[in-house]
Write an enzyme that holds these catalytic residues in place. Structure first.
Site, mmCIF file in Angstrom:
data_model
loop_
_atom_site.group_PDB
_atom_site.id
_atom_site.type_symbol
_atom_site.label_atom_id
_atom_site.label_comp_id
_atom_site.label_asym_id
_atom_site.label_seq_id
_atom_site.Cartn_x
_atom_site.Cartn_y
_atom_site.Cartn_z
ATOM 1 N N THR A 1 -11.531 -31.902 -32.150
ATOM 2 C CA THR A 1 -10.581 -32.767 -32.846
ATOM 3 C C THR A 1 -10.940 -33.987 -32.720
ATOM 4 O O THR A 1 -11.998 -34.318 -32.105
ATOM 5 C CB THR A 1 -9.126 -32.678 -32.075
ATOM 6 N N HIS B 1 -19.169 -27.409 -24.589
ATOM 7 C CA HIS B 1 -19.241 -28.448 -23.878
ATOM 8 C C HIS B 1 -19.646 -28.045 -22.525
ATOM 9 O O HIS B 1 -19.075 -26.980 -21.979
ATOM 10 C CB HIS B 1 -18.216 -29.527 -23.678
ATOM 11 N N ASP C 1 -14.246 -34.055 -26.806
ATOM 12 C CA ASP C 1 -14.538 -33.061 -25.830
ATOM 13 C C ASP C 1 -13.060 -32.810 -25.420
ATOM 14 O O ASP C 1 -12.673 -32.355 -24.329
ATOM 15 C CB ASP C 1 -15.218 -33.627 -24.603
ATOM 16 N N SER D 1 -31.046 -23.957 -27.895
ATOM 17 C CA SER D 1 -31.092 -22.639 -27.147
ATOM 18 C C SER D 1 -29.702 -21.960 -27.608
ATOM 19 O O SER D 1 -29.766 -20.593 -27.694
ATOM 20 C CB SER D 1 -31.325 -22.732 -25.644
ATOM 21 N N ASN D 2 -28.586 -22.764 -27.485
ATOM 22 C CA ASN D 2 -27.252 -22.120 -28.078
ATOM 23 C C ASN D 2 -27.512 -21.702 -29.398
ATOM 24 O O ASN D 2 -26.972 -20.332 -29.736
ATOM 25 C CB ASN D 2 -26.211 -22.982 -28.098
ATOM 26 N N ARG E 1 -22.290 -45.638 -38.675
ATOM 27 C CA ARG E 1 -21.944 -44.021 -38.248
ATOM 28 C C ARG E 1 -21.271 -43.458 -39.409
ATOM 29 O O ARG E 1 -21.462 -42.311 -39.678
ATOM 30 C CB ARG E 1 -20.976 -44.171 -37.117
ATOM 31 N N ARG F 1 -23.791 -36.466 -31.037
ATOM 32 C CA ARG F 1 -23.405 -37.450 -31.770
ATOM 33 C C ARG F 1 -21.734 -37.604 -31.681
ATOM 34 O O ARG F 1 -21.377 -36.677 -31.575
ATOM 35 C CB ARG F 1 -23.644 -37.350 -33.134
ATOM 36 N N GLN G 1 -24.498 -18.819 -19.485
ATOM 37 C CA GLN G 1 -23.321 -18.413 -19.719
ATOM 38 C C GLN G 1 -23.076 -18.856 -21.008
ATOM 39 O O GLN G 1 -22.158 -18.300 -21.802
ATOM 40 C CB GLN G 1 -22.185 -18.851 -18.636
#
Ligand code: GAR
Length: 193
Positions: free
Chosen positions: A145, A113, A149, A13-14, A69, A95, A177
């Site tokens: 970074t 976030h 988060d 949705s973002n 990874r 991820r 928002q």
């Protein structure tokens, strides 16, 4: 042209809010920017179908097909770099990124976030905010970074936590928002590039 590559894992949705805003505000003309591609690490992500419906090139790169990874991130970099992105936008991309990935996109990697960082990094943010007795919750757009988060904050939006709130109800209020602040933060970054 400044290509934007959006990474997703879920409903997207973002991503959709950014694509819609880019079209409404004619970013191609005003910012010289366009959403070049959407890439998901989950082939079944609803957001991939959404992107395709919107006419945005949509690709899946299944992380389960990789032994490590590092191997996944290396292939993801190759897929992303095919679009020569000015900006890589994490939009519900669930991820943990390798330091090599973060370093490769230094200065052009952003995330959203669902908490008022630095409060509640990690998962399950809405339940944790309710259980902590927070009166406000919200969302944060930040530069990425190496630390999960963290990173310089670009935009935040706060919403009230209501009496008897549920994580689901709070998440929906925060998500509305997110759809406002994320396109705005991306546009601001592109303007200054
Ligand atoms: C959003 O709430 C976003 O903030 C969150 O996942 C959701 C994705 O929704 N991201 C994280 O939790 C990252 N740690 P969407 O797929 O509908 O945009």
């Amino acid at each position: 042209m400044k290509p934007i590559v959006i990474l997703i894992s879920g409903s997207g949705s973002n991503m959709e809010a950014i694509v819609a805003t880019a079209r409404r505000e004619r970013w191609e003309a005003t910012l010289g920017a366009q959403v070049a591609a959407v890439i998901s690490n989950r082939p079944g992500a609803a957001g991939l179908a959404r992107a395709a419906e919107l006419g945005v090139p949509a690709e899946a790169l299944d992380h389960k097909a990789f032994a490590s990874r590092e191997a996944f991130d290396a292939e993801l970099i190759a897929r992303i770099d095919a679009y020569r992105p000015a900006l890589v936008v994490l939009a519900g991309f669930m991820r943990i990124l390798t330091p090599a990935f973060v370093a490769h996109y230094e200065g052009r990697l952003v995330n959203i976030h669902p908490s008022l960082l630095p409060a509640f990094p990690g998962l399950d943010t809405h339940r944790r905010a309710i259980e902590a007795g927070c009166r406000v919750a919200g969302a944060t757009v930040h530069r990425v970074t190496a630390e999960l988060d963290h990173g310089p904050i670009l935009e935040q939006a706060a919403v009230p936590v209501l009496a008897n709130d549920t994580p689901e109800a709070l998440a929906a209020r925060v998500l509305a928002q997110e759809h406002v602040i994320y396109p705005r933060a991306v546009a601001n970054l592109l303007q200054n590039m």
